[in-house]
Design a protein around this motif. Structure first.
Motif, PDB file in Angstrom:
ATOM      1  N   ILE A 145      -2.592 -30.089  -7.341  1.00  0.00           N
ATOM      2  CA  ILE A 145      -1.750 -30.627  -6.267  1.00  0.00           C
ATOM      3  C   ILE A 145      -0.317 -30.217  -6.582  1.00  0.00           C
ATOM      4  N   ASP A 146       0.369 -29.651  -5.603  1.00  0.00           N
ATOM      5  CA  ASP A 146       1.790 -29.328  -5.736  1.00  0.00           C
ATOM      6  C   ASP A 146       2.581 -30.333  -4.907  1.00  0.00           C
ATOM      7  N   TYR A 147       3.729 -30.770  -5.429  1.00  0.00           N
ATOM      8  CA  TYR A 147       4.541 -31.760  -4.721  1.00  0.00           C
ATOM      9  C   TYR A 147       6.016 -31.441  -4.881  1.00  0.00           C
ATOM     10  N   GLN A 148       6.818 -32.074  -4.013  1.00  0.00           N
ATOM     11  CA  GLN A 148       8.270 -31.871  -4.095  1.00  0.00           C
ATOM     12  C   GLN A 148       9.004 -32.962  -3.331  1.00  0.00           C
ATOM     13  N   ASN A 149      10.273 -33.107  -3.672  1.00  0.00           N
ATOM     14  CA  ASN A 149      11.229 -33.871  -2.879  1.00  0.00           C
ATOM     15  C   ASN A 149      12.561 -33.141  -3.008  1.00  0.00           C
ATOM     16  N   LYS A 150      13.660 -33.768  -2.629  1.00  0.00           N
ATOM     17  CA  LYS A 150      14.948 -33.071  -2.638  1.00  0.00           C
ATOM     18  C   LYS A 150      15.376 -32.609  -4.028  1.00  0.00           C
ATOM     19  N   LYS A 151      15.005 -33.350  -5.073  1.00  0.00           N
ATOM     20  CA  LYS A 151      15.481 -33.049  -6.416  1.00  0.00           C
ATOM     21  C   LYS A 151      14.400 -32.583  -7.383  1.00  0.00           C
ATOM     22  N   HIS A 152      13.133 -32.618  -6.971  1.00  0.00           N
ATOM     23  CA  HIS A 152      12.029 -32.331  -7.885  1.00  0.00           C
ATOM     24  C   HIS A 152      10.998 -31.414  -7.245  1.00  0.00           C
ATOM     25  N   GLN A 153      10.379 -30.615  -8.098  1.00  0.00           N
ATOM     26  CA  GLN A 153       9.266 -29.777  -7.680  1.00  0.00           C
ATOM     27  C   GLN A 153       8.252 -29.816  -8.815  1.00  0.00           C
ATOM     28  N   GLY A 154       6.993 -30.143  -8.486  1.00  0.00           N
ATOM     29  CA  GLY A 154       6.013 -30.300  -9.556  1.00  0.00           C
ATOM     30  C   GLY A 154       4.619 -29.922  -9.143  1.00  0.00           C
ATOM     31  N   GLY A 155       3.750 -29.948 -10.119  1.00  0.00           N
ATOM     32  CA  GLY A 155       2.349 -29.649  -9.896  1.00  0.00           C
ATOM     33  C   GLY A 155       1.472 -30.389 -10.881  1.00  0.00           C
ATOM     34  N   ILE A 156       0.273 -30.712 -10.436  1.00  0.00           N
ATOM     35  CA  ILE A 156      -0.714 -31.419 -11.256  1.00  0.00           C
ATOM     36  C   ILE A 156      -1.979 -30.571 -11.278  1.00  0.00           C
ATOM     37  N   ASP A 157      -2.507 -30.339 -12.461  1.00  0.00           N
ATOM     38  CA  ASP A 157      -3.795 -29.668 -12.626  1.00  0.00           C
ATOM     39  C   ASP A 157      -4.728 -30.632 -13.330  1.00  0.00           C
ATOM     40  N   VAL A 158      -5.939 -30.803 -12.778  1.00  0.00           N
ATOM     41  CA  VAL A 158      -6.926 -31.710 -13.366  1.00  0.00           C
ATOM     42  C   VAL A 158      -8.233 -30.945 -13.546  1.00  0.00           C
ATOM     43  N   ILE A 159      -8.819 -31.106 -14.726  1.00  0.00           N
ATOM     44  CA  ILE A 159     -10.114 -30.498 -15.028  1.00  0.00           C
ATOM     45  C   ILE A 159     -11.032 -31.603 -15.529  1.00  0.00           C
ATOM     46  N   GLY A 160     -12.248 -31.661 -15.004  1.00  0.00           N
ATOM     47  CA  GLY A 160     -13.233 -32.641 -15.435  1.00  0.00           C
ATOM     48  C   GLY A 160     -14.494 -31.955 -15.909  1.00  0.00           C
ATOM     49  N   VAL A 161     -15.045 -32.418 -17.037  1.00  0.00           N
ATOM     50  CA  VAL A 161     -16.242 -31.807 -17.608  1.00  0.00           C
ATOM     51  C   VAL A 161     -17.163 -32.901 -18.137  1.00  0.00           C
ATOM     52  N   ARG A 162     -18.426 -32.778 -17.797  1.00  0.00           N
ATOM     53  CA  ARG A 162     -19.426 -33.676 -18.382  1.00  0.00           C
ATOM     54  C   ARG A 162     -19.779 -33.103 -19.742  1.00  0.00           C
ATOM     55  N   THR A 163     -19.424 -33.829 -20.791  1.00  0.00           N
ATOM     56  CA  THR A 163     -19.607 -33.313 -22.146  1.00  0.00           C
ATOM     57  C   THR A 163     -20.956 -33.700 -22.741  1.00  0.00           C
ATOM     58  N   GLU A 164     -21.517 -34.796 -22.287  1.00  0.00           N
ATOM     59  CA  GLU A 164     -22.855 -35.241 -22.669  1.00  0.00           C
ATOM     60  C   GLU A 164     -23.441 -35.969 -21.471  1.00  0.00           C
ATOM     61  N   LYS A 165     -24.705 -36.357 -21.575  1.00  0.00           N
ATOM     62  CA  LYS A 165     -25.364 -37.028 -20.467  1.00  0.00           C
ATOM     63  C   LYS A 165     -24.594 -38.260 -20.005  1.00  0.00           C
ATOM     64  N   ASN A 166     -24.006 -38.993 -20.973  1.00  0.00           N
ATOM     65  CA  ASN A 166     -23.302 -40.231 -20.638  1.00  0.00           C
ATOM     66  C   ASN A 166     -21.806 -40.168 -20.951  1.00  0.00           C
ATOM     67  N   LYS A 167     -21.252 -38.956 -21.044  1.00  0.00           N
ATOM     68  CA  LYS A 167     -19.823 -38.816 -21.341  1.00  0.00           C
ATOM     69  C   LYS A 167     -19.186 -37.780 -20.425  1.00  0.00           C
ATOM     70  N   TYR A 168     -17.987 -38.118 -19.988  1.00  0.00           N
ATOM     71  CA  TYR A 168     -17.229 -37.255 -19.090  1.00  0.00           C
ATOM     72  C   TYR A 168     -15.804 -37.205 -19.622  1.00  0.00           C
ATOM     73  N   ARG A 169     -15.166 -36.075 -19.481  1.00  0.00           N
ATOM     74  CA  ARG A 169     -13.808 -35.921 -20.003  1.00  0.00           C
ATOM     75  C   ARG A 169     -12.922 -35.304 -18.938  1.00  0.00           C
ATOM     76  N   LEU A 170     -11.688 -35.836 -18.852  1.00  0.00           N
ATOM     77  CA  LEU A 170     -10.686 -35.317 -17.921  1.00  0.00           C
ATOM     78  C   LEU A 170      -9.458 -34.868 -18.685  1.00  0.00           C
ATOM     79  N   TRP A 171      -8.933 -33.722 -18.298  1.00  0.00           N
ATOM     80  CA  TRP A 171      -7.655 -33.246 -18.808  1.00  0.00           C
ATOM     81  C   TRP A 171      -6.737 -33.054 -17.614  1.00  0.00           C
ATOM     82  N   CYS A 172      -5.521 -33.475 -17.759  1.00  0.00           N
ATOM     83  CA  CYS A 172      -4.555 -33.396 -16.664  1.00  0.00           C
ATOM     84  C   CYS A 172      -3.222 -32.922 -17.226  1.00  0.00           C
ATOM     85  N   ILE A 173      -2.620 -31.960 -16.558  1.00  0.00           N
ATOM     86  CA  ILE A 173      -1.290 -31.478 -16.926  1.00  0.00           C
ATOM     87  C   ILE A 173      -0.399 -31.623 -15.700  1.00  0.00           C
ATOM     88  N   ILE A 174       0.744 -32.260 -15.885  1.00  0.00           N
ATOM     89  CA  ILE A 174       1.745 -32.372 -14.819  1.00  0.00           C
ATOM     90  C   ILE A 174       2.991 -31.639 -15.300  1.00  0.00           C
TER      91      ILE A 174
END
Length: 160
Positions: free
Chosen positions: A122-151
């Protein structure tokens, strides 16, 4: 004469070093200030999961524009009786919608977005800021899920 030259060079060096080290870091957007991926997931009330651990780090650099980067690493436990019904793609779609809602509520405008099988941005902005968010999700095991997010966000000085 040599003594005056040495003092002048020392003064110039001190002035330059002070100017660089005293450079201002501009304030982040209200969205970045308030955003927590772990809290966003908890507010979604997804019945199949429990947030196991949340870690994040933040880096900021001075200048105009000032840059900030915030990284999240979220470990999620999928409840044992829900491992077959948990749909990662549907979860990511719902998470993206929630982040867009939080961004809009904080006064930034969504300027772009996209998604893949296990990721979105997701890319976002206002008058003074410009940014972006990247999210990655991975099922690491049958009962485990992991998310990584960079803003990443750039903030510019107010003119005036």
């Amino acid at each position: 004469m040599k003594n005056h030259s040495l003092r002048f060079i020392t003064f110039v060096c001190m002035f330059v070093l002070c100017s660089v080290s005293c450079a201002r870091i501009h304030s982040p957007s209200q969205f970045l200030n308030r955003f927590s991926l772990g809290e966003t997931i908890k507010r979604m009330n997804v019945e199949e999961i429990d947030v196991s651990s949340v870690s994040f780090s933040e880096i900021a650099s001075a200048g105009n524009p000032s840059s900030r980067r915030r990284d999240f690493d979220i470990a999620i436990a999928i409840k044992e009786q829900k491992t077959e019904s948990f749909n990662e793609k549907a979860f990511l779609v719902k998470l993206k919608e929630r982040i867009v809602q939080e961004a809009n509520n904080s006064g930034v405008t969504i300027s772009g977005n996209g998604e893949g099988n296990d990721t979105f941005h997701i890319d976002y902005q206002n008058k003074k800021h410009q940014g972006g968010i990247d999210v990655i999700g991975v099922r690491t095991e049958k009962n485990k899920y992991r998310l990584w997010c960079i803003i990443r966000e750039l903030a510019v000085a107010e003119s005036g």
